[in-house]
Design a protein around this motif. Structure first.
Motif, PDB file in Angstrom:
ATOM      1  N   ASN A   1       0.820  -1.211   0.000  1.00 41.58           N
ATOM      2  CA  ASN A   1       0.000   0.000   0.000  1.00 41.58           C
ATOM      3  C   ASN A   1       0.853   1.259   0.000  1.00 41.58           C
ATOM      4  O   ASN A   1       0.643   2.177  -0.778  1.00 41.58           O
ATOM      5  CB  ASN A   1      -0.946   0.015   1.212  1.00 41.58           C
ATOM      6  CG  ASN A   1      -2.117  -0.928   1.055  1.00 41.58           C
ATOM      7  OD1 ASN A   1      -2.775  -0.941   0.019  1.00 41.58           O
ATOM      8  ND2 ASN A   1      -2.382  -1.726   2.067  1.00 41.58           N
ATOM      9  N   SER A   2       1.854   1.286   0.883  1.00 40.57           N
ATOM     10  CA  SER A   2       2.705   2.465   1.017  1.00 40.57           C
ATOM     11  C   SER A   2       3.945   2.409   0.136  1.00 40.57           C
ATOM     12  O   SER A   2       4.603   3.425  -0.087  1.00 40.57           O
ATOM     13  CB  SER A   2       3.145   2.620   2.473  1.00 40.57           C
ATOM     14  OG  SER A   2       4.015   1.562   2.835  1.00 40.57           O
TER      15      SER A   2
ATOM     16  N   ASP B   1      -6.715  -3.516  -8.448  1.00 35.11           N
ATOM     17  CA  ASP B   1      -7.836  -3.301  -7.532  1.00 35.11           C
ATOM     18  C   ASP B   1      -7.490  -3.886  -6.165  1.00 35.11           C
ATOM     19  O   ASP B   1      -6.641  -4.776  -6.044  1.00 35.11           O
ATOM     20  CB  ASP B   1      -9.109  -3.961  -8.070  1.00 35.11           C
ATOM     21  CG  ASP B   1      -9.598  -3.316  -9.356  1.00 35.11           C
ATOM     22  OD1 ASP B   1      -9.359  -2.099  -9.539  1.00 35.11           O
ATOM     23  OD2 ASP B   1     -10.199  -4.036 -10.184  1.00 35.11           O
ATOM     24  N   HIS B   2      -8.150  -3.386  -5.151  1.00 30.14           N
ATOM     25  CA  HIS B   2      -7.964  -3.955  -3.814  1.00 30.14           C
ATOM     26  C   HIS B   2      -8.355  -5.429  -3.807  1.00 30.14           C
ATOM     27  O   HIS B   2      -9.388  -5.819  -4.379  1.00 30.14           O
ATOM     28  CB  HIS B   2      -8.815  -3.189  -2.795  1.00 30.14           C
ATOM     29  CG  HIS B   2      -8.846  -3.836  -1.455  1.00 30.14           C
ATOM     30  ND1 HIS B   2      -7.774  -3.818  -0.592  1.00 30.14           N
ATOM     31  CD2 HIS B   2      -9.828  -4.545  -0.824  1.00 30.14           C
ATOM     32  CE1 HIS B   2      -8.076  -4.477   0.502  1.00 30.14           C
ATOM     33  NE2 HIS B   2      -9.328  -4.927   0.394  1.00 30.14           N
ATOM     34  N   GLN B   3      -7.516  -6.243  -3.191  1.00 25.02           N
ATOM     35  CA  GLN B   3      -7.786  -7.683  -3.091  1.00 25.02           C
ATOM     36  C   GLN B   3      -8.335  -8.008  -1.709  1.00 25.02           C
ATOM     37  O   GLN B   3      -7.752  -7.611  -0.690  1.00 25.02           O
ATOM     38  CB  GLN B   3      -6.497  -8.462  -3.344  1.00 25.02           C
ATOM     39  CG  GLN B   3      -5.827  -8.140  -4.676  1.00 25.02           C
ATOM     40  CD  GLN B   3      -6.702  -8.497  -5.866  1.00 25.02           C
ATOM     41  OE1 GLN B   3      -7.069  -9.663  -6.056  1.00 25.02           O
ATOM     42  NE2 GLN B   3      -7.039  -7.503  -6.677  1.00 25.02           N
ATOM     43  N   ASP B   4      -9.431  -8.750  -1.675  1.00 22.87           N
ATOM     44  CA  ASP B   4     -10.121  -8.995  -0.403  1.00 22.87           C
ATOM     45  C   ASP B   4      -9.436 -10.033   0.473  1.00 22.87           C
ATOM     46  O   ASP B   4      -9.611 -10.038   1.693  1.00 22.87           O
ATOM     47  CB  ASP B   4     -11.572  -9.442  -0.671  1.00 22.87           C
ATOM     48  CG  ASP B   4     -12.398  -8.327  -1.286  1.00 22.87           C
ATOM     49  OD1 ASP B   4     -12.158  -7.157  -0.929  1.00 22.87           O
ATOM     50  OD2 ASP B   4     -13.271  -8.625  -2.125  1.00 22.87           O
ATOM     51  N   ASP B   5      -8.682 -10.943  -0.138  1.00 16.60           N
ATOM     52  CA  ASP B   5      -8.062 -12.000   0.658  1.00 16.60           C
ATOM     53  C   ASP B   5      -6.745 -12.431   0.019  1.00 16.60           C
ATOM     54  O   ASP B   5      -6.419 -12.047  -1.111  1.00 16.60           O
ATOM     55  CB  ASP B   5      -9.010 -13.205   0.803  1.00 16.60           C
ATOM     56  CG  ASP B   5      -9.489 -13.730  -0.551  1.00 16.60           C
ATOM     57  OD1 ASP B   5      -8.637 -14.199  -1.338  1.00 16.60           O
ATOM     58  OD2 ASP B   5     -10.699 -13.643  -0.821  1.00 16.60           O
ATOM     59  N   PHE B   6      -5.999 -13.250   0.732  1.00 16.61           N
ATOM     60  CA  PHE B   6      -4.667 -13.642   0.291  1.00 16.61           C
ATOM     61  C   PHE B   6      -4.715 -14.509  -0.966  1.00 16.61           C
ATOM     62  O   PHE B   6      -3.846 -14.393  -1.837  1.00 16.61           O
ATOM     63  CB  PHE B   6      -3.949 -14.394   1.418  1.00 16.61           C
ATOM     64  CG  PHE B   6      -2.497 -14.665   1.122  1.00 16.61           C
ATOM     65  CD1 PHE B   6      -1.542 -13.677   1.262  1.00 16.61           C
ATOM     66  CD2 PHE B   6      -2.099 -15.920   0.683  1.00 16.61           C
ATOM     67  CE1 PHE B   6      -0.206 -13.930   0.983  1.00 16.61           C
ATOM     68  CE2 PHE B   6      -0.764 -16.187   0.396  1.00 16.61           C
ATOM     69  CZ  PHE B   6       0.180 -15.175   0.545  1.00 16.61           C
ATOM     70  N   GLU B   7      -5.702 -15.359  -1.086  1.00 22.95           N
ATOM     71  CA  GLU B   7      -5.786 -16.235  -2.261  1.00 22.95           C
ATOM     72  C   GLU B   7      -6.054 -15.432  -3.530  1.00 22.95           C
ATOM     73  O   GLU B   7      -5.486 -15.710  -4.586  1.00 22.95           O
ATOM     74  CB  GLU B   7      -6.875 -17.299  -2.052  1.00 22.95           C
ATOM     75  CG  GLU B   7      -6.497 -18.355  -1.026  1.00 22.95           C
ATOM     76  CD  GLU B   7      -5.131 -18.970  -1.310  1.00 22.95           C
ATOM     77  OE1 GLU B   7      -4.866 -19.351  -2.483  1.00 22.95           O
ATOM     78  OE2 GLU B   7      -4.312 -19.056  -0.383  1.00 22.95           O
ATOM     79  N   SER B   8      -6.923 -14.424  -3.430  1.00 28.48           N
ATOM     80  CA  SER B   8      -7.162 -13.598  -4.607  1.00 28.48           C
ATOM     81  C   SER B   8      -5.915 -12.792  -4.951  1.00 28.48           C
ATOM     82  O   SER B   8      -5.616 -12.568  -6.134  1.00 28.48           O
ATOM     83  CB  SER B   8      -8.359 -12.673  -4.386  1.00 28.48           C
ATOM     84  OG  SER B   8      -8.122 -11.776  -3.315  1.00 28.48           O
TER      85      SER B   8
ATOM     86  N   THR C   1      -5.350  -8.624   4.149  1.00 29.18           N
ATOM     87  CA  THR C   1      -4.867  -7.720   3.113  1.00 29.18           C
ATOM     88  C   THR C   1      -5.312  -6.285   3.384  1.00 29.18           C
ATOM     89  O   THR C   1      -6.236  -6.044   4.168  1.00 29.18           O
ATOM     90  CB  THR C   1      -5.398  -8.154   1.735  1.00 29.18           C
ATOM     91  OG1 THR C   1      -6.841  -8.114   1.763  1.00 29.18           O
ATOM     92  CG2 THR C   1      -4.942  -9.556   1.394  1.00 29.18           C
ATOM     93  N   GLY C   2      -4.631  -5.352   2.728  1.00 33.14           N
ATOM     94  CA  GLY C   2      -5.078  -3.960   2.750  1.00 33.14           C
ATOM     95  C   GLY C   2      -4.551  -3.107   3.877  1.00 33.14           C
ATOM     96  O   GLY C   2      -4.890  -1.935   3.973  1.00 33.14           O
ATOM     97  N   ARG C   3      -3.715  -3.664   4.758  1.00 32.38           N
ATOM     98  CA  ARG C   3      -3.193  -2.873   5.875  1.00 32.38           C
ATOM     99  C   ARG C   3      -1.823  -2.323   5.530  1.00 32.38           C
ATOM    100  O   ARG C   3      -0.935  -3.074   5.112  1.00 32.38           O
ATOM    101  CB  ARG C   3      -3.084  -3.713   7.148  1.00 32.38           C
ATOM    102  CG  ARG C   3      -4.403  -4.161   7.745  1.00 32.38           C
ATOM    103  CD  ARG C   3      -4.145  -4.834   9.075  1.00 32.38           C
ATOM    104  NE  ARG C   3      -3.180  -5.940   8.938  1.00 32.38           N
ATOM    105  CZ  ARG C   3      -2.478  -6.440   9.952  1.00 32.38           C
ATOM    106  NH1 ARG C   3      -2.602  -5.918  11.160  1.00 32.38           N
ATOM    107  NH2 ARG C   3      -1.646  -7.449   9.744  1.00 32.38           N
TER     108      ARG C   3
END
Length: 476
Positions: free
Chosen positions: A380-381, A422-429, A458-460
């Motif tokens: 993210n950063s 795009d943002h991924q909702d989980d590790f597998e995606s 994800t996403g942090r």
């Protein structure tokens, strides 16, 4: 993708009258430019606004993430107005300087009280980019007596350099603060600070900039070398500003200083740009000298993140040729069989025992052992990709991020190809996206591997905690 086919050291080009049109900027990116520098020592805000828009338009059209560095002018020490317009300084002459914008005939006006505070007997003062050299015989609060060591003609408003003395002067002038506010409004990716003497200069700038842009400290004062470790630690990157550094340091000391600055930046995992006169002769000539080619290659061999074109691309007659030749030099150096072996000779900062550093070290090792086609950093950063880049792995670093600004900033980092996802909702995606992204850019087969660094959940920001080795055929 072999090591010789992906971009390692990036090209940073200064935008100016020779490169500011849309068609010329597009041609420069296609020739190999990864980032552009806006030099706020020249040009109005209106002119720079057009240049910002040009870069963004070209990047969008080409599907590239092209970062912009806004380079602040910084304080400039200059003589005042010389009576009669000029004065001849002869070898061995004693000449007086006084505090002020003007002075009687035969006296040098200097409108900088900080200079009078700092100078002591036997100090050296350089005028006009080092073409004139004076030594201090006697120094006072408003008057200095010099002896001429290197003679010549002094004219109005020539620059002053004081090797070896720290001055009580802020790195950001009022002009710089106005330029800084404008650049941040334009959503610049990096701010380059001039006249950095201490880490405190960087901290003060950080208070104004916050997290709106990353900071690159220009190492152009010998006094900055005394605090190099602290300045690098406070910055997101450094620039070896060899023009001013070469005025205040003896010429023979500039190459060792360059090597030390690059090694310090690499050891701390910070960006390093080598700048000034890389292909200077190409301002007019369609080809560089052999010495300039070797100079550029040396920066690549040292592991610099980027090499910079200044006047060559800003006002030169052959900006596209300069970029194309610089790209060829980078490819040749990074294709040298010993190139990556030399990268491994640098000991990284042993004080960093963080989880991101441990994972980056493990990812580089795992990619090497498995002969992976790429290391993919979900970030993210951008910090995960920067940390991997610090290790200078032989395979490409693919940085996937949902943050557009992060993608642009990573365009300056060694060996990193940023990809906006795009943002991924989980590790597998995320794993599937990593494989798909690499497949789109490389000729991968089922038995090929990639190494993925990501965070669960994800996403942090700052949440990278997982390493996964993925066989391409298993992710379909």
């Amino acid at each position: 993708m072999s090591a010789s086919r992906h971009v390692t050291t990036k090209i940073l080009a200064t935008m100016g009258p020779a490169s500011e049109s849309v068609h010329r900027a597009r041609a420069l990116v296609q020739a190999g430019v990864s980032a552009f520098r806006m030099n706020f020592s020249h040009g109005s805000h209106e002119e720079h606004a057009v240049r910002f828009n040009t870069v963004r338009e070209v990047a969008k059209d080409l599907g590239r993430h092209v970062p912009i560095i806004a380079d602040m002018q910084g304080p400039k020490l200059r003589c005042g107005r010389i009576a009669g317009g000029s004065m001849q300084l002869n070898f061995g002459d004693r000449v007086e300087a006084i505090l002020g914008e003007t002075a009687p005939e035969g006296v040098i006006p200097i409108p900088h009280e900080e200079l009078f505070e700092a100078l002591k007997a036997d100090d050296v003062v350089m005028l006009d980019d080092g073409f004139l050299r004076l030594s201090v015989i006697e120094a006072g609060e408003k008057r200095i007596e010099f002896k001429v060591e290197v003679p010549g003609k002094l004219t109005d408003r020539k620059g002053i350099n004081i090797p070896g003395r720290k001055l009580r002067i802020d790195a950001l002038t009022e002009k710089d603060k106005a330029d800084l506010a404008f650049a941040l409004e334009q959503n610049t990716d990096y701010i380059a600070l001039s006249f950095v003497q201490t880490a405190e200069d960087v901290h003060n700038a950080r208070k104004l900039i916050g997290d709106r842009a990353r900071i690159i400290s220009k190492i152009e004062k010998p006094s900055a070398l005394d605090e190099l470790d602290a300045i690098v630690a406070a910055s997101d990157g450094v620039m070896v500003a060899r023009g001013d550094l070469g005025v205040e340091l003896p010429l023979e000391m500039v190459p060792p200083a360059q090597r030390r600055i690059i090694r310090t930046a690499r050891a701390q995992g910070k960006l390093c740009i080598v700048a000034t006169q890389m292909l200077q002769s190409m301002i007019d000539s369609p080809t560089p000298t052999r010495a300039e080619a070797s100079d550029t290659a040396t920066a690549v061999y040292y592991g610099a993140d980027a090499v910079m074109l200044s006047a060559e691309s800003a006002v030169g007659r052959h900006p596209e040729a300069a970029v194309a030749i610089m790209a060829r030099i980078i490819r040749a150096a990074s294709s040298d069989p010993s190139y990556f072996e030399d990268m491994d000779l640098l000991d990284l900062d042993g004080d960093d025992h963080s989880v991101p550093q441990a994972l980056a070290t493990a990812a580089s090792f795992a990619a090497d052992v498995t002969k992976a086609s790429a290391i993919v950093a979900s970030t993210n950063s951008g910090s995960t990709a920067y940390t991997i880049s610090q290790h200078r792995p032989i395979m490409p670093i693919v940085a996937v991020t949902p943050n557009d600004k992060t993608a642009r900033q990573l365009g300056l980092a060694w060996g990193v190809e940023p990809i906006l996802i795009d943002h991924q909702d989980d590790f597998e995606s995320m794993s599937r996206t990593a494989v798909q992204t690499c497949r789109e850019r490389m000729n991968l087969e089922a038995d090929d591997h990639i190494v993925l660094l990501a965070g669960i959940p994800t996403g942090r920001t700052g949440g990278t905690n997982t390493l996964k080795i993925i066989r391409v055929g298993d992710a379909s």
